[in-house]
Design a protein around this motif. Sequence first.
Motif, short mmCIF file in Angstrom:
data_model
loop_
_atom_site.label_atom_id
_atom_site.label_comp_id
_atom_site.label_asym_id
_atom_site.label_seq_id
_atom_site.Cartn_x
_atom_site.Cartn_y
_atom_site.Cartn_z
N VAL A 70 29.24 37.52 31.72
CA VAL A 70 29.77 36.43 30.85
C VAL A 70 31.39 36.64 30.54
CG1 VAL A 70 29.76 35.28 28.53
CG2 VAL A 70 27.44 36.19 29.57
N THR A 71 31.78 37.83 30.30
CA THR A 71 33.35 37.99 30.52
C THR A 71 33.91 37.74 31.38
OG1 THR A 71 32.78 39.77 28.72
CG2 THR A 71 34.98 39.52 29.69
N SER A 72 33.52 38.14 32.58
CA SER A 72 34.12 37.98 34.01
C SER A 72 34.27 36.55 33.95
CB SER A 72 33.40 38.61 35.14
OG SER A 72 33.44 40.06 35.05
N LEU A 73 33.09 35.80 33.89
CA LEU A 73 32.95 34.43 34.22
C LEU A 73 33.88 33.45 33.37
CD1 LEU A 73 29.05 34.12 34.40
CD2 LEU A 73 30.73 33.90 36.47
N SER A 74 34.24 33.86 32.32
CA SER A 74 34.91 33.18 31.37
C SER A 74 36.35 33.59 31.47
CB SER A 74 34.70 33.55 29.84
OG SER A 74 34.86 34.80 29.51
N ILE A 75 36.88 34.62 32.21
CA ILE A 75 38.30 35.00 32.19
C ILE A 75 38.78 34.94 33.84
CG2 ILE A 75 38.26 36.31 29.94
CD1 ILE A 75 38.43 38.79 31.93
N VAL A 76 38.03 34.86 34.76
CA VAL A 76 38.58 34.90 36.18
C VAL A 76 38.33 33.39 36.59
CG1 VAL A 76 38.01 35.83 38.24
CG2 VAL A 76 38.00 37.23 36.38
N ASP A 77 39.37 32.97 37.14
CA ASP A 77 39.47 31.68 37.99
C ASP A 77 38.27 31.83 39.21
OD1 ASP A 77 39.78 29.35 39.30
OD2 ASP A 77 42.00 29.56 39.56
N ALA A 78 37.56 30.99 39.58
CA ALA A 78 36.82 31.14 40.80
C ALA A 78 37.59 31.28 42.00
CB ALA A 78 35.79 30.01 40.89
N LYS A 79 38.70 30.86 42.20
CA LYS A 79 39.57 30.89 43.37
C LYS A 79 40.64 32.05 43.39
CE LYS A 79 39.31 26.14 43.73
NZ LYS A 79 39.57 24.79 43.00
N THR A 80 40.60 32.78 42.17
CA THR A 80 41.54 34.13 42.49
C THR A 80 41.14 35.21 43.40
OG1 THR A 80 42.23 33.25 40.09
CG2 THR A 80 42.77 35.51 40.81
N VAL A 81 42.29 35.68 44.20
CA VAL A 81 41.79 36.76 44.99
C VAL A 81 42.55 37.98 44.57
CG1 VAL A 81 41.73 37.76 47.31
CG2 VAL A 81 41.23 35.30 47.14
N GLY A 82 41.93 39.13 44.76
CA GLY A 82 42.40 40.25 44.32
C GLY A 82 41.91 41.64 44.69
N TRP A 83 42.26 42.84 44.19
CA TRP A 83 41.68 43.91 44.78
C TRP A 83 41.81 45.01 43.46
CZ3 TRP A 83 45.05 48.25 44.69
CH2 TRP A 83 46.42 47.94 44.31
N PHE A 84 41.04 46.11 43.64
CA PHE A 84 41.20 47.12 42.70
C PHE A 84 41.12 48.47 43.60
CE2 PHE A 84 36.65 47.13 42.39
CZ PHE A 84 36.30 48.31 41.70
N GLU A 85 41.33 49.58 42.93
CA GLU A 85 40.97 50.97 43.69
C GLU A 85 39.92 51.58 43.26
OE1 GLU A 85 44.73 53.02 43.18
OE2 GLU A 85 45.56 51.89 44.78
N VAL A 86 39.24 52.45 43.86
CA VAL A 86 37.87 53.10 43.41
C VAL A 86 38.69 54.65 43.43
CG1 VAL A 86 35.90 54.31 43.91
CG2 VAL A 86 36.46 51.67 44.35
N ASN A 87 38.95 55.43 42.48
CA ASN A 87 39.56 56.83 42.49
C ASN A 87 38.55 57.76 41.78
OD1 ASN A 87 42.34 56.54 43.10
ND2 ASN A 87 42.32 54.76 41.72
N ALA A 88 38.58 58.88 42.41
CA ALA A 88 37.87 60.17 41.79
C ALA A 88 38.47 60.41 40.53
CB ALA A 88 37.48 61.29 42.93
N ARG A 89 37.73 60.92 39.57
CA ARG A 89 38.13 61.22 38.44
C ARG A 89 38.32 62.77 38.58
NH1 ARG A 89 34.25 59.20 33.90
NH2 ARG A 89 32.85 59.27 35.58
N GLN A 90 37.78 63.46 39.37
CA GLN A 90 38.06 64.98 39.75
C GLN A 90 37.74 65.26 40.91
OE1 GLN A 90 35.33 66.38 36.58
NE2 GLN A 90 33.53 66.68 38.07
N GLN A 91 38.29 66.38 41.65
CA GLN A 91 37.95 66.96 42.98
C GLN A 91 36.33 66.80 43.11
OE1 GLN A 91 40.05 68.00 45.08
NE2 GLN A 91 38.55 68.39 46.58
N GLY A 92 35.98 66.49 44.36
CA GLY A 92 34.52 66.48 44.66
C GLY A 92 34.27 66.01 45.85
N GLY A 93 33.07 66.14 46.35
CA GLY A 93 32.60 65.52 47.59
C GLY A 93 32.37 64.09 47.69
N VAL A 94 32.63 63.41 48.46
CA VAL A 94 32.38 61.94 48.61
C VAL A 94 31.03 61.60 49.34
CG1 VAL A 94 33.22 59.65 49.49
CG2 VAL A 94 34.72 61.14 48.41
N SER A 95 30.17 60.65 49.00
CA SER A 95 28.87 60.31 49.57
C SER A 95 28.58 59.04 49.25
CB SER A 95 27.90 61.26 49.15
OG SER A 95 26.64 61.14 49.90
N GLY A 96 27.91 58.35 49.99
CA GLY A 96 27.72 56.93 49.90
C GLY A 96 28.58 55.79 50.61
#
Length: 142
Positions: free
Chosen positions: A40-66
């Motif tokens: 509900v929050t996303s639907l109410s504050i984000v324009d359906a035509k807006t394009v963007g990006w975000f970063e996925v960052n590790a919070r600590q050292q570790g192995g990546v899987s998935g």
Amino acid sequence: MTFVNRKVKRRFIAGAICPKCKAQDTMALTKEDGVEKGDVTSLSIVDAKTVGWFEVNARQQGGVSGIHGLMQASHLFGDVVLHPKCTDGDQVDGLIATIEGNLGSVLKAERVILNILGYASGISTQTAKFVDAVHETNCEVC
């Protein structure tokens, strides 16, 4: 207390084909009974035509899987492109990937992506610790 007996729509595994209706699960329903479903929050504050990006960052050292599995299933996220910055098995302490696309789709996909990466990478990191602990011994992790 009154109980209402409603028929709840059953869900199946993401990407799977339902044996009854032959539909493919797309991870998130956008409409059910003609009513928009979602964050509900996303639907109410984000324009359906807006394009963007975000970063996925590790919070600590570790192995990546998935990463590999997410890339194979990325078409299920809608208008979202996953740009991995590492591969499964890499040790990271920072940027893992960027997610780009329609912000509504990005917000819907990011929670699933973070949950899968967090769970799989946690298992990978812990398993690596066990393997390291028995390195140069007669023990095997199997």
